[in-house]
Design a protein around this motif. Structure first.
Motif, PDB file in Angstrom:
ATOM      1  N   GLY A 133     -19.045  -4.863 -61.208  1.00 26.91           N
ATOM      2  CA  GLY A 133     -20.174  -4.480 -61.835  1.00 26.91           C
ATOM      3  C   GLY A 133     -19.363  -3.126 -62.930  1.00 26.91           C
ATOM      4  O   GLY A 133     -18.323  -3.230 -63.063  1.00 26.91           O
ATOM      5  N   GLY A 134     -20.178  -2.657 -63.617  1.00 34.16           N
ATOM      6  CA  GLY A 134     -19.798  -1.651 -64.487  1.00 34.16           C
ATOM      7  C   GLY A 134     -18.939  -1.988 -65.473  1.00 34.16           C
ATOM      8  O   GLY A 134     -18.894  -3.021 -66.282  1.00 34.16           O
ATOM      9  N   SER A 135     -17.675  -1.336 -66.035  1.00 37.13           N
ATOM     10  CA  SER A 135     -16.887  -1.495 -66.879  1.00 37.13           C
ATOM     11  C   SER A 135     -15.958  -2.669 -66.493  1.00 37.13           C
ATOM     12  O   SER A 135     -15.722  -3.435 -67.421  1.00 37.13           O
ATOM     13  CB  SER A 135     -15.871  -0.133 -67.085  1.00 37.13           C
ATOM     14  OG  SER A 135     -15.097   0.105 -65.991  1.00 37.13           O
TER      15      SER A 135
ATOM     16  N   SER B 217     -17.025  -5.445 -64.928  1.00 32.69           N
ATOM     17  CA  SER B 217     -17.721  -6.766 -65.107  1.00 32.69           C
ATOM     18  C   SER B 217     -17.853  -6.753 -66.871  1.00 32.69           C
ATOM     19  O   SER B 217     -18.039  -8.056 -67.251  1.00 32.69           O
ATOM     20  CB  SER B 217     -19.096  -6.749 -64.518  1.00 32.69           C
ATOM     21  OG  SER B 217     -18.730  -7.003 -63.243  1.00 32.69           O
ATOM     22  N   GLU B 218     -18.041  -5.605 -67.315  1.00 36.02           N
ATOM     23  CA  GLU B 218     -18.023  -5.851 -68.831  1.00 36.02           C
ATOM     24  C   GLU B 218     -16.864  -6.474 -69.508  1.00 36.02           C
ATOM     25  O   GLU B 218     -17.105  -7.316 -70.512  1.00 36.02           O
ATOM     26  CB  GLU B 218     -18.642  -4.566 -69.547  1.00 36.02           C
ATOM     27  CG  GLU B 218     -19.684  -3.962 -68.821  1.00 36.02           C
ATOM     28  CD  GLU B 218     -20.055  -2.303 -69.423  1.00 36.02           C
ATOM     29  OE1 GLU B 218     -19.161  -1.882 -70.263  1.00 36.02           O
ATOM     30  OE2 GLU B 218     -20.906  -1.968 -69.118  1.00 36.02           O
ATOM     31  N   ALA B 219     -15.759  -5.957 -69.062  1.00 32.96           N
ATOM     32  CA  ALA B 219     -14.460  -6.397 -69.518  1.00 32.96           C
ATOM     33  C   ALA B 219     -14.157  -7.989 -69.370  1.00 32.96           C
ATOM     34  O   ALA B 219     -13.956  -8.740 -69.862  1.00 32.96           O
ATOM     35  CB  ALA B 219     -13.334  -5.484 -69.012  1.00 32.96           C
ATOM     36  N   LEU B 220     -14.703  -8.203 -68.080  1.00 34.62           N
ATOM     37  CA  LEU B 220     -14.577  -9.831 -67.694  1.00 34.62           C
ATOM     38  C   LEU B 220     -15.562 -10.602 -68.705  1.00 34.62           C
ATOM     39  O   LEU B 220     -15.088 -11.768 -68.928  1.00 34.62           O
ATOM     40  CB  LEU B 220     -14.944  -9.825 -66.157  1.00 34.62           C
ATOM     41  CG  LEU B 220     -14.024  -9.518 -65.280  1.00 34.62           C
ATOM     42  CD1 LEU B 220     -14.371  -9.360 -63.616  1.00 34.62           C
ATOM     43  CD2 LEU B 220     -12.710 -10.163 -65.261  1.00 34.62           C
ATOM     44  N   ARG B 221     -16.903 -10.063 -68.637  1.00 41.30           N
ATOM     45  CA  ARG B 221     -17.694 -10.906 -69.405  1.00 41.30           C
ATOM     46  C   ARG B 221     -17.201 -10.836 -71.050  1.00 41.30           C
ATOM     47  O   ARG B 221     -17.183 -12.079 -71.433  1.00 41.30           O
ATOM     48  CB  ARG B 221     -18.841 -10.241 -69.460  1.00 41.30           C
ATOM     49  CG  ARG B 221     -20.112 -10.444 -70.498  1.00 41.30           C
ATOM     50  CD  ARG B 221     -20.447 -12.091 -70.507  1.00 41.30           C
ATOM     51  NE  ARG B 221     -21.020 -12.238 -69.116  1.00 41.30           N
ATOM     52  CZ  ARG B 221     -21.021 -13.721 -68.760  1.00 41.30           C
ATOM     53  NH1 ARG B 221     -20.392 -14.552 -69.522  1.00 41.30           N
ATOM     54  NH2 ARG B 221     -21.479 -14.061 -67.598  1.00 41.30           N
ATOM     55  N   GLN B 222     -16.760  -9.757 -71.524  1.00 42.05           N
ATOM     56  CA  GLN B 222     -16.629  -9.898 -72.984  1.00 42.05           C
ATOM     57  C   GLN B 222     -15.260 -10.663 -73.334  1.00 42.05           C
ATOM     58  O   GLN B 222     -14.989 -11.319 -74.495  1.00 42.05           O
ATOM     59  CB  GLN B 222     -16.408  -8.539 -73.483  1.00 42.05           C
ATOM     60  CG  GLN B 222     -16.164  -8.488 -75.126  1.00 42.05           C
ATOM     61  CD  GLN B 222     -15.992  -6.924 -75.685  1.00 42.05           C
ATOM     62  OE1 GLN B 222     -16.204  -5.940 -74.824  1.00 42.05           O
ATOM     63  NE2 GLN B 222     -15.678  -6.558 -76.713  1.00 42.05           N
TER      64      GLN B 222
END
Length: 386
Positions: free
Chosen positions: A63-65, A67-72
């Motif tokens: 989650g958090g940063s 998951s954001e990095a993985l998603r982007q």
């Protein structure tokens, strides 16, 4: 009625293909639909048909940063290039996640890839029979991963890989450089966490007996993976208890305590230290010999479509993707910097090793720590409670 059931099944099948519902829920609905339609063996044919056309894979992470990095930088670009959707989900907690995976047995449900941390979890999942044997020829970018990381995992799973190492971290020592000089920190090493002059200004992590025992072992001159004088470790922790300002429970609390100057030194996750440094806080990072080091890896669970999983892992290990994710989550990638040039931003991250050999980085011995878990976790709770 039959048309209504068939239409509802089509809707649910579309939702499954888009990753909006879990495989387990789809199987349940297909079973009920098959019974309603009176199809001989119907639900199994429906499931096979839906799954054959499925173009998605699920990855659980932090989650958090992260998951954001993985998603982007990994998941969305992979979907764009392959057409395969990556459904990202967040852990509710490592023990809770393992319980969920156990409940999904026989495997093959909504749990495909898990972004696990620390080698003892690799051992736990492997010992439970939840791992797979990856075909390394289908993940050519594995050749760029630091050898110590892949060898460590292979040593647990009999020479095969069930996961791809993805990033590197440490639970090192953070300290306030306005209050503690670099010379003093480096001179004391692990013993900085036991410095009586810092009474009321020390912190530690409440949630992990391993971390606390690890540094108590280093403080008493012992190998954390082979503690000979257990009594000395517990005595050190009891003494330290009187010096502690706060046992923090989360990464955000750790950052708040350090950033606000409530504590001057503590064990700390290297990525959180990097975040504080980027924000301009006067926080130094100390990694004495034997620093508690860990890798995070993408563990592929049994029942997962290996062709899809291996394509995703190889994409995630492409330098462009891996380095971008590393910048986003503040942990160095698993890629060997002697094989793949690293930008300055990555080189400055705590836990980064320019040699790629990871000498002095000590990983926890899973068999040793798992065998003592119940006893030592209970004792640690008593020490922390005072």
């Amino acid at each position: 009625m039959a048309k209504d059931v068939e239409k509802r099944l089509d809707d649910v099948q579309d939702a499954y293909r888009q990753g909006d519902i879990s495989r387990r829920d789809f199987v349940k609905f297909a079973g009920m639909a098959g019974a309603a339609l009176g199809i001989m063996g119907g639900p199994f044919g429906l499931v096979r048909q839906a799954l054959a056309g499925s173009k998605s894979i699920t990855c659980h992470s932090w989650g958090g940063s992260t998951s954001e990095a993985l998603r982007q930088f990994a998941f969305d670009p992979f979907t764009k290039s392959s057409g395969i959707k990556v459904v990202d989900a967040a852990f509710t907690g490592m023990d809770a996640f393992l319980t969920q995976v156990k409940a999904s047995y026989p495997p093959g449900g909504e749990f495909n890839i898990a972004h696990l941390s620390a080698v003892y979890d690799y051992a736990r999942y492997t010992d439970l029979g939840f791992g797979v044997e990856l075909d390394e020829s289908k993940i050519p970018n594995l050749k760029n991963v630091m050898t110590k990381m892949t060898d460590t995992l292979k040593g647990i799973s009999g020479g095969k890989l069930s996961a791809a190492p993805y990033d590197l971290g440490q639970t090192g020592i953070a300290y306030n450089t306005d209050k503690i000089s670099k010379e003093k920190a480096e001179k004391l090493g692990a013993s900085l966490l036991y410095d009586k002059s810092l009474k009321g200004k020390l912190g530690s992590w409440s949630g992990d007996f391993r971390t606390n025992m690890w540094y108590a072992a280093l403080h008493t001159g012992q190998n954390p993976n082979n503690i000979k004088d257990e009594g000395a470790v517990w005595d050190a922790l009891k003494t330290q208890r009187k010096l502690i300002k706060k046992y923090w429970a989360s990464g955000s609390e750790l950052m708040s305590l350090l950033g606000n100057g409530e504590i001057y030194a503590t064990v700390a996750w290297s990525g959180r230290v990097a975040a504080l440094q980027k924000q301009g806080h006067p926080i130094g990072y100390l990694s004495p010999d034997g620093t508690y080091s860990w890798m995070e890896y993408m563990y592929v669970l049994k029942g997962t479509d290996l062709d899809v999983a291996q394509k995703l892992l190889n994409f995630m290990l492409e330098p462009e993707a891996a380095i971008a994710v590393a910048k986003g989550q503040n942990y160095p990638p698993s890629l060997d910097p002697t094989k793949v040039p690293m930008p300055e931003e990555v080189q400055k991250l705590p836990a980064f090793d320019p040699t790629g050999k990871l000498d002095g980085y000590l990983f926890a011995d899973p068999a040793y720590w798992n065998s003592h878990q119940l006893d030592w976790a209970e004792k640690w709770d008593r020490v922390m409670a005072g």
